[in-house]
Design a protein around this motif. Structure first.
Motif, mmCIF file in Angstrom:
data_model
loop_
_atom_site.group_PDB
_atom_site.id
_atom_site.type_symbol
_atom_site.label_atom_id
_atom_site.label_comp_id
_atom_site.label_asym_id
_atom_site.label_seq_id
_atom_site.Cartn_x
_atom_site.Cartn_y
_atom_site.Cartn_z
ATOM 1 N N LEU A 84 0.711 -0.957 -0.048
ATOM 2 C CA LEU A 84 -0.032 0.092 -0.066
ATOM 3 C C LEU A 84 0.888 1.174 -0.208
ATOM 4 O O LEU A 84 0.637 2.303 -0.746
ATOM 5 C CB LEU A 84 -0.806 -0.151 1.239
ATOM 6 N N HIS A 85 2.011 1.325 0.702
ATOM 7 C CA HIS A 85 2.937 2.450 0.733
ATOM 8 C C HIS A 85 3.401 2.531 -0.569
ATOM 9 O O HIS A 85 3.628 3.741 -1.267
ATOM 10 C CB HIS A 85 4.004 2.199 1.683
ATOM 11 N N SER A 86 3.819 1.447 -1.351
ATOM 12 C CA SER A 86 4.312 1.646 -2.707
ATOM 13 C C SER A 86 3.264 2.215 -3.659
ATOM 14 O O SER A 86 3.330 3.065 -4.461
ATOM 15 C CB SER A 86 4.872 0.067 -3.165
ATOM 16 N N PHE A 87 2.016 1.671 -3.538
ATOM 17 C CA PHE A 87 0.948 2.189 -4.292
ATOM 18 C C PHE A 87 0.600 3.894 -4.190
ATOM 19 O O PHE A 87 0.281 4.252 -5.118
ATOM 20 C CB PHE A 87 -0.014 1.412 -4.023
ATOM 21 N N GLN A 88 0.669 4.012 -2.791
ATOM 22 C CA GLN A 88 0.377 5.527 -2.508
ATOM 23 C C GLN A 88 1.462 6.367 -3.335
ATOM 24 O O GLN A 88 0.969 7.469 -3.481
ATOM 25 C CB GLN A 88 0.733 5.776 -1.081
ATOM 26 N N HIS A 89 2.493 5.882 -3.486
ATOM 27 C CA HIS A 89 3.615 6.907 -4.100
ATOM 28 C C HIS A 89 3.623 6.801 -5.854
ATOM 29 O O HIS A 89 4.850 7.171 -6.443
ATOM 30 C CB HIS A 89 5.066 6.549 -3.472
ATOM 31 N N ARG A 90 2.747 6.135 -6.358
ATOM 32 C CA ARG A 90 2.931 5.810 -7.802
ATOM 33 C C ARG A 90 1.972 6.987 -8.376
ATOM 34 O O ARG A 90 1.068 7.339 -7.757
ATOM 35 C CB ARG A 90 2.236 4.561 -8.076
ATOM 36 N N GLN A 91 2.257 7.571 -9.585
ATOM 37 C CA GLN A 91 1.569 8.289 -10.216
ATOM 38 C C GLN A 91 0.857 7.515 -11.319
ATOM 39 O O GLN A 91 1.287 7.232 -12.319
ATOM 40 C CB GLN A 91 2.533 9.352 -10.726
ATOM 41 N N ARG A 92 -0.576 7.497 -11.054
ATOM 42 C CA ARG A 92 -1.451 6.678 -11.947
ATOM 43 C C ARG A 92 -1.694 7.775 -13.088
ATOM 44 O O ARG A 92 -2.120 8.683 -13.024
ATOM 45 C CB ARG A 92 -2.672 6.330 -11.308
ATOM 46 N N CYS A 93 -1.574 6.938 -14.540
ATOM 47 C CA CYS A 93 -1.991 7.791 -15.801
ATOM 48 C C CYS A 93 -3.360 7.351 -16.332
ATOM 49 O O CYS A 93 -3.539 7.697 -17.379
ATOM 50 C CB CYS A 93 -0.883 7.853 -16.407
ATOM 51 N N TYR A 94 -3.675 5.879 -15.973
ATOM 52 C CA TYR A 94 -4.807 5.349 -16.826
ATOM 53 C C TYR A 94 -4.712 5.359 -18.326
ATOM 54 O O TYR A 94 -5.551 5.490 -18.941
ATOM 55 C CB TYR A 94 -6.072 5.976 -16.354
ATOM 56 N N GLY A 95 -3.573 4.775 -18.810
ATOM 57 C CA GLY A 95 -3.241 4.838 -20.179
ATOM 58 C C GLY A 95 -2.822 6.361 -20.784
ATOM 59 O O GLY A 95 -2.420 6.085 -21.874
ATOM 60 N N ARG A 96 -2.843 7.493 -20.014
ATOM 61 C CA ARG A 96 -2.552 8.595 -20.650
ATOM 62 C C ARG A 96 -0.900 8.501 -20.945
ATOM 63 O O ARG A 96 -0.235 8.168 -20.054
ATOM 64 C CB ARG A 96 -2.771 9.776 -19.760
ATOM 65 N N ARG A 97 -0.477 9.250 -21.972
ATOM 66 C CA ARG A 97 0.940 9.550 -22.216
ATOM 67 C C ARG A 97 1.463 10.718 -21.891
ATOM 68 O O ARG A 97 2.576 11.045 -22.104
ATOM 69 C CB ARG A 97 1.248 8.999 -23.571
#
Length: 99
Positions: A84-97
């Protein structure tokens, strides 16, 4: 596979035309469509495996993956917290470039 088979039967029965098959129709036929959260945000894969093994392939398109070396009997709360800690620090882009 079951979703595609259900759609094929609907086409065969004249309920759906082939040109009407789209992403929305496929999503309606998925078994996870009846759940409150059909698309997981995070998948934690244990035992050191680095694959999803055909598990929820459509639903995992924008899911963040976390691979943990622990085997199931040894998977503990600390492993969940680390994921969860790793997940919280990710920048999610949902396919955007454009990020």
């Amino acid at each position: 596979m079951q979703a595609c088979q259900n759609i094929a039967y609907k086409v065969k029965d004249g309920l759906v035309q082939p040109e009407e098959i789209d992403e929305h129709l496929i999503e309606q036929e998925l078994q996870t469509n009846c759940t409150e959260f059909p698309y997981p945000d995070l998948l934690i894969r244990i035992s050191g495996e680095r694959r999803v093994s055909n598990f929820l392939l459509w639903q995992l398109a924008y899911t963040e993956l976390c691979f943990v070396e622990s085997l199931w009997p040894d998977f503990r709360e600390a492993d969940v917290i680390e994921a969860l800690h790793s997940f919280q620090h990710r920048q999610r882009c949902y396919g955007r470039r454009d990020l």
